[in-house]
Design a protein around this motif. Sequence first.
Motif, mmCIF file in Angstrom:
data_model
loop_
_atom_site.group_PDB
_atom_site.id
_atom_site.type_symbol
_atom_site.label_atom_id
_atom_site.label_comp_id
_atom_site.label_asym_id
_atom_site.label_seq_id
_atom_site.Cartn_x
_atom_site.Cartn_y
_atom_site.Cartn_z
ATOM 1 N N UNK A 18 -0.255 -11.350 0.689
ATOM 2 C CA UNK A 18 -1.315 -10.455 1.133
ATOM 3 C C UNK A 18 -2.126 -11.047 2.273
ATOM 4 N N UNK A 19 -2.276 -12.350 2.234
ATOM 5 C CA UNK A 19 -3.040 -13.026 3.293
ATOM 6 C C UNK A 19 -2.453 -12.772 4.669
ATOM 7 N N UNK A 20 -1.131 -12.722 4.750
ATOM 8 C CA UNK A 20 -0.483 -12.515 6.056
ATOM 9 C C UNK A 20 0.177 -11.145 6.137
ATOM 10 N N UNK A 21 -0.199 -10.244 5.225
ATOM 11 C CA UNK A 21 0.369 -8.881 5.147
ATOM 12 C C UNK A 21 1.882 -8.900 5.388
ATOM 13 N N UNK A 22 2.551 -9.747 4.617
ATOM 14 C CA UNK A 22 3.982 -9.972 4.840
ATOM 15 C C UNK A 22 4.811 -8.776 4.407
ATOM 16 N N UNK A 23 5.776 -8.360 5.248
ATOM 17 C CA UNK A 23 6.709 -7.305 4.850
ATOM 18 C C UNK A 23 7.846 -7.911 4.029
ATOM 19 N N UNK A 24 7.751 -7.868 2.723
ATOM 20 C CA UNK A 24 8.804 -8.409 1.855
ATOM 21 C C UNK A 24 8.997 -7.478 0.658
ATOM 22 N N UNK B 166 -3.678 -9.080 -6.629
ATOM 23 C CA UNK B 166 -3.600 -10.376 -5.951
ATOM 24 C C UNK B 166 -3.319 -10.191 -4.463
ATOM 25 N N UNK B 167 -2.495 -9.208 -4.127
ATOM 26 C CA UNK B 167 -2.202 -8.909 -2.727
ATOM 27 C C UNK B 167 -3.490 -8.509 -1.999
ATOM 28 N N UNK B 168 -4.286 -7.664 -2.647
ATOM 29 C CA UNK B 168 -5.572 -7.256 -2.062
ATOM 30 C C UNK B 168 -6.498 -8.458 -1.904
ATOM 31 N N UNK B 169 -6.522 -9.302 -2.922
ATOM 32 C CA UNK B 169 -7.344 -10.513 -2.863
ATOM 33 C C UNK B 169 -7.007 -11.340 -1.630
ATOM 34 N N UNK B 170 -5.706 -11.553 -1.402
ATOM 35 C CA UNK B 170 -5.281 -12.338 -0.252
ATOM 36 C C UNK B 170 -5.638 -11.664 1.060
ATOM 37 N N UNK B 171 -5.409 -10.356 1.120
ATOM 38 C CA UNK B 171 -5.724 -9.625 2.352
ATOM 39 C C UNK B 171 -7.234 -9.666 2.616
ATOM 40 N N UNK B 172 -8.043 -9.559 1.552
ATOM 41 C CA UNK B 172 -9.504 -9.627 1.697
ATOM 42 C C UNK B 172 -9.929 -11.000 2.203
ATOM 43 N N UNK B 173 -9.279 -12.035 1.675
ATOM 44 C CA UNK B 173 -9.651 -13.394 2.094
ATOM 45 C C UNK B 173 -9.438 -13.555 3.591
ATOM 46 N N UNK C 259 -4.452 -5.320 7.869
ATOM 47 C CA UNK C 259 -5.050 -5.752 6.600
ATOM 48 C C UNK C 259 -5.869 -4.612 5.993
ATOM 49 N N UNK C 260 -6.633 -3.946 6.831
ATOM 50 C CA UNK C 260 -7.447 -2.800 6.403
ATOM 51 C C UNK C 260 -6.583 -1.775 5.679
ATOM 52 N N UNK C 261 -5.426 -1.483 6.272
ATOM 53 C CA UNK C 261 -4.567 -0.434 5.716
ATOM 54 C C UNK C 261 -3.798 -0.924 4.492
ATOM 55 N N UNK C 262 -3.418 -2.194 4.498
ATOM 56 C CA UNK C 262 -2.732 -2.745 3.327
ATOM 57 C C UNK C 262 -3.657 -2.636 2.106
ATOM 58 N N UNK C 263 -4.921 -2.990 2.289
ATOM 59 C CA UNK C 263 -5.895 -2.920 1.192
ATOM 60 C C UNK C 263 -6.092 -1.466 0.760
#
Lengths: 357, 388
Positions: free
Chosen positions: A79-85, A223-230, A328-332
Amino acid sequence: MRFALSEDQTLLQDSLTKALADLSSLDRVRRFADGGEATAPDIWAGLSELGLPGLLVPEEHGGLGLGLLEAALAAEALGRVVAPTPFLGSAVLAPLALRLGGSDEQKRAWLPKLADGGATAGAAISEPIAGARDGAGVTAEGGKLTGKALFALDAMAADLLVVADRSGVLHLAAKADASEILPSIDATRRLTELTFRGAPAEALSSNQALDRLRDAAWVMIAADTLGACQTMLDRAVEYAKERKQFGRTIGSFQAVKHLCAEMAAELEPARALVWYAAYAFDNAPEEASLMAAHAKAHTSEIGRFIARTATEVHGGIGMTDLLGLHYWFKRIGQNRQLLGGPERVRELAARMQGLAA
Amino acid sequence: MDLTLTPELAAFRDEVRAFLEAHKDHHKDGAPNDPKAWQRTLIEAGYAARTIPKEYGGYGAEPDILKGRIIAEEFIAAGAPRGMAGQGISMLVPTLLEVGSEDQKRQWIGPTLRGEVIWCQGYSEPGAGSDLANLQTKAVEDGEDFLISGQKIWTSTAAQADMIFCLVRTEPDAAKHEGISYILFPMNTPGIDVRPLKTMTGHAEFNEVFFTDVRVPQKNVVGGRGRGWFVANTTLKHERGMLGDPNATEARLKALIELMKSETVDGHRIIDNPIFRDRLMQLQARVFSMKFNGLRTLTDDTAGLARLVVKLQGCELNHQVAALAIDALGELGILYHDGPHLRAKGGWQRNYMFDLGLIIGGGTAQIQKNIISERGLGMPREPKTVGA
């Protein structure tokens, strides 16, 4: 008693973060998102070298045999790097479904391939969890699936699909009869609509499996949101320390720094909640569903606050494509709705405690 | 992450439970029958003043955060009153232990722990709130003594207190933070006038204290003349630890859930109203977050930022819990003072009003945000105004 990550867990987090900085740089994410790539096999191959796809696969089947907390740390790093996986479908939901309800033969057939990244899996479980929209829903009869599944996760180019039918029973299918991308706000992951017209499928045995899959998925999304928020908070703080207006760095204005403090004050306790929800999944089964629900709903709320506030701290430039902050905004934003928005999830949380009928 | 108790801790928990079972007749409705006797019993058993050295009147155990937490949990579960926790015990005693002279430790710690001496804190002044170092109460040398004049405010328990620990300006020519001393004196010294300060709750939880040439021996200074600012910061650290305690919030949430399950409107339980239920669930997630955040701050070395946010988030959450209780009660929620139909003796309303004070007191929410952004996120300080 210790409420902290172990040395191994910290190491896992650090090595993943380091690898992902190269594998899933902003440039790479941009190419995936803007180029309309269906999958990013290079990123998954890189992560496979670290054993990530086999995180939850038992060692006897070639995986690392770790727990959901380790998976949550991985989801946070992604989530931190909005990875496409295909992490959620391939490394979490499919291995869990196989562990919970797969026959020995099914496990032997799929777990080693999933663990080494040679095969990937998707999951179509939205309808029985988030509710059916536009007449979607899958029916199973005589080993064949019919109907539509919306918002299938990681199903693009997947070798295996985990499909939940209307009654919540899980099935393994090699493929759907048709598959179409559902363009969504978050271009870093592909959602699909699957159509089944009698596609062959094998039912999994455990009837509680869907609840467990749902709980795991909620924790992973949290957890993905947590990482993206960080990342959004880190970037906002960094920008506020550099950007000058009125002869001062804007980070020295309380109007700006208090926004950053508010984001940190929301994010830090949410981290403890997500960790606990992941820990409870493996270690406190009686609390696991409630904690997963709270982690999902609560990170949705603080995620919305942090996504908009971190953008706001950047001023006008934060809105542009230039910075890429919008990924990141959109991932969250997408995580908030996936597998149930916060209102729906909270209603389930109340039900789990006997507070709602 | 390992949240199971070691055999040693499990045995300790059983010990605490056995003690509580054996002493369940010593208290009623959460209050001890004889507060001073209860306090002595708790100190002897190691459930109050646990880590204070024996020679100063404590139990003398090694600091053990997890045992401390077990004690807190078991006392809450049994509905047993904890040890005394006035400002003397919570703030003065740790400060004396850190910076007091041997004489001061021997004279004050024991009687304070036993509840024989009640203290109040003389820090804030009308012109020195968030900017505490701006305090103007002056202490002028007169032979072996100081003559203290000035005014303090927000002094809770001043009316009952035997003693005050007070910040005064002893070096008028020194820089703002370097002219302050931390000094102890009896509240019955001539020249002290205590006036109750009634708040919006209708009660006088605080006082104003006026000093006119109050004579205090210079030897009553703690931690050295002109060092008061640094001594006070030792104490403030202990005060912020007290505010925003997640265990207390969890207990309040449980009471709120019970309220929503038992109260009815038109024969329907409040909990069956989906809007109230949703608000409850939102708060429950926050309460769990703060609970686990609290556990993390006890045992995780990387929890620096997690520690900095406790006061801000915990006090706000308490306020929101009270707010939801009032809304759930609806028109019944506006009842106050004594009267028919009043719920919980007006406690939810009182909490709602008083907890706003706790958001402000002990470092306002805005000061907390400065601390979080500066110390936690490394953001620059507000430039100093010339002359401030």
